[in-house]
Design an enzyme around this catalytic site. Sequence first.
Site, mmCIF file in Angstrom:
data_model
loop_
_atom_site.group_PDB
_atom_site.id
_atom_site.type_symbol
_atom_site.label_atom_id
_atom_site.label_comp_id
_atom_site.label_asym_id
_atom_site.label_seq_id
_atom_site.Cartn_x
_atom_site.Cartn_y
_atom_site.Cartn_z
ATOM 1 N N THR A 1 -9.174 -5.234 -5.211
ATOM 2 C CA THR A 1 -8.757 -5.606 -3.856
ATOM 3 C C THR A 1 -8.371 -7.079 -3.833
ATOM 4 O OG1 THR A 1 -10.481 -4.094 -3.132
ATOM 5 C CG2 THR A 1 -9.393 -5.381 -1.432
ATOM 6 N N ASP B 1 -2.147 0.883 -3.701
ATOM 7 C CA ASP B 1 -3.558 0.868 -4.062
ATOM 8 C C ASP B 1 -3.996 2.297 -4.405
ATOM 9 O OD1 ASP B 1 -6.113 -0.033 -4.380
ATOM 10 O OD2 ASP B 1 -6.561 -0.230 -2.240
#
Length: 771
Positions: free
Chosen positions: A35, A224
């Site tokens: 992240t 992601d």
Amino acid sequence: MHEDIVAGLNPSQTEAVTTIKGPVLVLAGPGSGKTRVLAHRVAFLLRAVGVSPRSLMAVTFTNKAAGEMRERINRLLGEAVSTSAGWRGLTIGTFHSICAYILRQEAAPAHIDPNYVIFDDSEQLAVIKQALRDLKLDEKMYRPEAMRAAISRAKNELIKSTAFEATTYWAEVARRVYGRYEEVMAANHALDFDDLLCRTTYLFKEQPEVLSRYQERYQYLLVDEFQDTNTAQYELVSMLAGRSHNLFAVGDEDQSIFAFRGADYRNVMRFREDYPEAKVILLEQNYRSTQTILDTANAIIARNLHRTPKQLRTERGRGLQVTLHEAYDESDEANFVVSTIQRLVSQEEVRLSDCAVMYRTNAQSRPLEDAFVARGIPYRLVGGTRFYQRREIKDALAYLRLVHNPADNVSLMRIINVPPRSIGDKTIGALNTWSSELGLPMTGGMALLAGDPQMNVRYPEPPQHSLGTAALRSLTAFYRMFASWVAQKDRLTIEALLDRISEESGYATWLKDGTEQGQERWENVQELHSVAEQYDDLPPDVRLGAFLEEVALVSDQDQLAEEQDRVTLLTLHTAKGLEYKAVFIVGLEENIFPHSRSLEDPDQLEEERRLMYVGVTRAKDRLYLVRAFRRTLYGRSEVNAPSRFLIDIPEKLQVGGGIGDRKAAARQALENVTRWGPQGSNAQARPERRPARVAPAGGGQSERAEKPAEKPAAPARKTQFKPGDRVDHGLFGTGIVLKSQVTADDEEVTVTFPGKGTKTLLASFARLRKV
DNA sequence: GGGTGCCTCGAGGAC
DNA sequence: CGAGGCACCC
């Protein structure tokens, strides 16, 4: 500027952040800071490279992940370059929200009503039932849920109903249902979640000039959780990146646990094949867990055949051993968890909010909750019935959706008789048939019946209907009420409209039936106000649509606020992406975890193993793996072998908690059952390397406790053993009986063996000898 | 049209 | 065991 963006990143992370041109694949192990890499890369592109925010798209799977990324970027850049409202700046969102936006913008070329509504699973099911009825098919034979899954699978794979290939009779039926389903959805001006993705993909495929515009705008794409993409999503991002090739994908095959909803981790491999020039970066440095925990995780995942080997490293040192605990049953298991947490907290090792209890199925939460309640320890349960799935919320939203989109027959049918207003199935059926003969949605049919002047002009000679005067009166009354809401919808805020509807429809009064549950339901409806208020400032003509889109696309996952100091109870699936100092994984038994429904399929077993891997890697410092000797599930008591995952953990990493033994606790626990438990259970010890043999091996897979149950074990009311008896046991040697109790069909003897710990044994299997 | 009782069936769940 | 769906009865 450049320097502070990459400051503090390790070399691999820095490479991932600063490789700006061309495809990049980041294989990010758990806790490796992915992240962080994503956020820093966005910041780097904006600040160091000078990319315009509007050229950048970052795609996630959950709103929560999107929000976190947004927040992180804003924090990194010290200003709000990214907001959820509007698309002037950065595009950060879920696949679905981005697609919903694109389809709304491109409604005309996509051949979609710009006011389309999004149908969730239960509304899809209603449409499928309608399709089955239309095709005169039996719901018993063709389960709507199975049909829904088949249609969803097809859409994920970008297979249209016309291209659906059927090689079995069932599939042929599915093909027809799919076709009819699409017609009904179109008539309702509705899209399902899968449509958002595949319709956008089709739009890009079929309208190259539309695709071009988006390709030009989005020079940089970031995706992601790439291992969670399905075919439609893969195609979508590869088309968008078709010109720039600046596609940055982050993923971890070992954490792919959502195959059941279409995710295909092979997309990671596909990426490497489709972009041979891609730079592949491995993030193996872990910043979360102790080396012991990582080694445990690695021992478990290493047994999977379909993966790229990785070696997770940490600088945190070995840390504590993993505790394996064998409990007697599910309530003993829960007590172990609660008392361990109490101990850790009282020793000030952790806070309650540092602890999480993870299980395979939601049904396992019950005994845990009981134990927490009994000891007065605050906990929060994640999952269960979700807010937006609640009946009263769905009813309230159905009213609003109908006002927004009068063609929405599904919403209409949901609320036309809620509260009861004498419009039953017969009336609804007649209205439905009659309206569709006219090519009208049911609200249009009602308008005509109610004598709407415009409708009378357009349909001067409608066909005969079979509605009686009473039915007509009820329908007209409902229609007048509905029409007045439509007339006012743009003049009122959403809250005001909702209040008005709840009052005038009688829904509020009906809900508040005086019971506690009724009050709670009403309060839930009121909860919608706070969401609706956020839309007050939008222009009236887009307000309601925007609100409905958001509530269709949000989940309560997003409201997973880290409020008070409480223990978290959650499934392993929902634990993904989270971390806790102390993690308890319970129910480590064959048939429970791995789940019984996955035992026969090697691919599903690999996925169960990945799920275990995800669970283990959530732990920072302390990991407790717990199994119960006996478990009551669905009202019956079963004895399951220890989970195969326990057996894979090297002895040097573990300590046998309550078993109190230096020897491998898992192995012992296994031996308990394989040698003295139900017959055939040793089949469980076999790893899934040769899964093909599982089924024919003489039914050895079935771990149910039926065997002992069938044995006419001495029906004596008296126990053979009593506390204090010294007994001899083949493996454990001499021990002392602590307690013994007669069960329906056997005798359970608890014996403590010096140096070997305390065991619960079945008298009929354990060859115990009094000495 | 609405309510009650019986029967079935059981994973995981973003959007 | 317990929730939800359906059939049947008032």
